[in-house]
Write a protein that holds these residues in place. Sequence first.
Motif, short mmCIF file in Angstrom:
data_model
loop_
_atom_site.label_atom_id
_atom_site.label_comp_id
_atom_site.label_asym_id
_atom_site.label_seq_id
_atom_site.Cartn_x
_atom_site.Cartn_y
_atom_site.Cartn_z
N SER A 197 0.83 -1.21 0.00
CA SER A 197 0.00 0.00 0.00
C SER A 197 0.86 1.25 0.00
CB SER A 197 -0.93 0.02 1.22
OG SER A 197 -0.17 0.12 2.42
N TRP A 198 0.26 2.33 -0.50
CA TRP A 198 0.86 3.67 -0.44
C TRP A 198 -0.26 4.62 -0.09
CZ3 TRP A 198 3.04 6.67 -5.27
CH2 TRP A 198 3.51 7.92 -4.87
N SER A 199 -0.15 5.24 1.07
CA SER A 199 -1.16 6.20 1.49
C SER A 199 -0.50 7.53 1.82
CB SER A 199 -1.94 5.67 2.70
OG SER A 199 -1.06 5.43 3.78
N ILE A 200 -1.28 8.59 1.65
CA ILE A 200 -0.79 9.94 1.94
C ILE A 200 -1.79 10.62 2.86
CG2 ILE A 200 -0.15 12.19 1.00
CD1 ILE A 200 0.45 10.81 -1.67
N GLY A 201 -1.27 11.10 3.99
CA GLY A 201 -2.05 11.93 4.91
C GLY A 201 -1.63 13.37 4.74
N PHE A 202 -2.45 14.28 5.23
CA PHE A 202 -2.21 15.70 5.03
C PHE A 202 -2.25 16.44 6.36
CE2 PHE A 202 -4.30 13.80 1.43
CZ PHE A 202 -3.52 14.21 0.35
N ALA A 203 -1.33 17.37 6.56
CA ALA A 203 -1.31 18.18 7.78
C ALA A 203 -2.61 18.96 7.90
CB ALA A 203 -0.10 19.12 7.78
N GLY A 204 -3.24 18.89 9.07
CA GLY A 204 -4.45 19.66 9.31
C GLY A 204 -5.71 19.10 8.68
N THR A 246 8.10 -7.34 6.70
CA THR A 246 7.36 -6.13 6.32
C THR A 246 8.23 -4.91 6.56
OG1 THR A 246 5.25 -7.17 6.88
CG2 THR A 246 5.28 -4.76 6.72
N LEU A 247 8.37 -4.09 5.53
CA LEU A 247 9.15 -2.86 5.58
C LEU A 247 8.20 -1.69 5.39
CD1 LEU A 247 11.89 -1.29 5.45
CD2 LEU A 247 11.83 -1.69 2.97
N VAL A 248 8.23 -0.75 6.32
CA VAL A 248 7.41 0.46 6.19
C VAL A 248 8.36 1.63 6.00
CG1 VAL A 248 5.73 1.98 7.30
CG2 VAL A 248 5.60 -0.51 7.66
N LEU A 249 8.19 2.32 4.87
CA LEU A 249 8.96 3.53 4.58
C LEU A 249 8.01 4.71 4.68
CD1 LEU A 249 11.10 2.42 1.50
CD2 LEU A 249 11.76 2.46 3.92
N SER A 250 8.44 5.74 5.40
CA SER A 250 7.60 6.92 5.51
C SER A 250 8.44 8.17 5.26
CB SER A 250 6.92 6.98 6.89
OG SER A 250 7.89 6.91 7.92
N GLY A 251 7.79 9.16 4.75
CA GLY A 251 8.47 10.42 4.45
C GLY A 251 7.45 11.53 4.33
N LYS A 252 7.94 12.74 4.18
CA LYS A 252 7.03 13.86 4.01
C LYS A 252 7.57 14.81 2.96
CE LYS A 252 8.71 16.86 7.72
NZ LYS A 252 8.32 17.63 8.89
N ARG A 304 2.40 22.97 -2.67
CA ARG A 304 1.52 24.16 -2.59
C ARG A 304 1.20 24.53 -1.15
NH1 ARG A 304 -2.10 21.87 -7.23
NH2 ARG A 304 -0.90 22.52 -9.02
N GLY A 305 2.21 24.46 -0.28
CA GLY A 305 2.04 24.86 1.11
C GLY A 305 1.38 23.83 2.01
N VAL A 306 1.08 22.64 1.47
CA VAL A 306 0.45 21.58 2.26
C VAL A 306 1.49 20.50 2.53
CG1 VAL A 306 -1.34 19.80 2.31
CG2 VAL A 306 -1.82 22.04 1.28
N THR A 307 1.69 20.16 3.79
CA THR A 307 2.60 19.08 4.16
C THR A 307 1.88 17.75 4.00
OG1 THR A 307 3.77 20.51 5.72
CG2 THR A 307 4.08 18.14 5.98
N ARG A 308 2.53 16.84 3.28
CA ARG A 308 1.97 15.51 3.02
C ARG A 308 2.85 14.47 3.70
NH1 ARG A 308 1.15 14.85 -3.29
NH2 ARG A 308 3.40 14.65 -3.13
N PHE A 309 2.22 13.44 4.28
CA PHE A 309 2.92 12.37 4.96
C PHE A 309 2.67 11.06 4.20
CE2 PHE A 309 1.75 15.62 8.01
CZ PHE A 309 2.97 15.90 8.61
N HIS A 310 3.72 10.52 3.62
CA HIS A 310 3.63 9.30 2.82
C HIS A 310 3.96 8.08 3.68
CE1 HIS A 310 3.75 11.49 -1.10
NE2 HIS A 310 4.31 12.40 -0.33
#
Length: 151
Positions: A15-22, A120-126, A130-136
């Motif tokens: 899976s690949w999911s993206i969360g957003f700040a706020g 299982t390997l989990v890689l995360s980054g941010k 356009r001024g929005v922080t995304r968390f992968h």
Amino acid sequence: MIEQQQLVGTWQLESWSIGFAGRDDISNPFGEDPRGLLLYSEDGWMSASICRHDRARLPEDESPRKMPDAVKASAYSSYFHYAGRYRVINGDVVHYVTQSLNPNFPGTEQLRHAELDGQTLVLSGKDEVRGVTRFHTLVWHRAPATSPGAG
């Protein structure tokens, strides 16, 4: 803390999911069931490719180089790839991108926090767009060792 030798091998994407700040919403850029392959070599090279599992096929009776740009753009927007060198630093993996489908990626360093739990390997980054922080968050499973053509 993860070490380079623990990464060496082939990993398949779950899976690949993206969360957003706020925000509370989550995005899955290549759908709920993406396909992907992540390779880490012993000598410090890596390659990552991800795509939608339901990618539309291109017409087979014409060279992709001669197809309309809109047809190519649609096909290529369902696929992502980059490759280059990598290093493990204090439990993080840094990908030093040398080539990519995205022409903005070569020359960048992609920092990924790495967590390993068995196979299982989990890689995360941010990043910021356009001024929005995304968390992968990308979840990978070690690929089983099989003979060519068997998998």
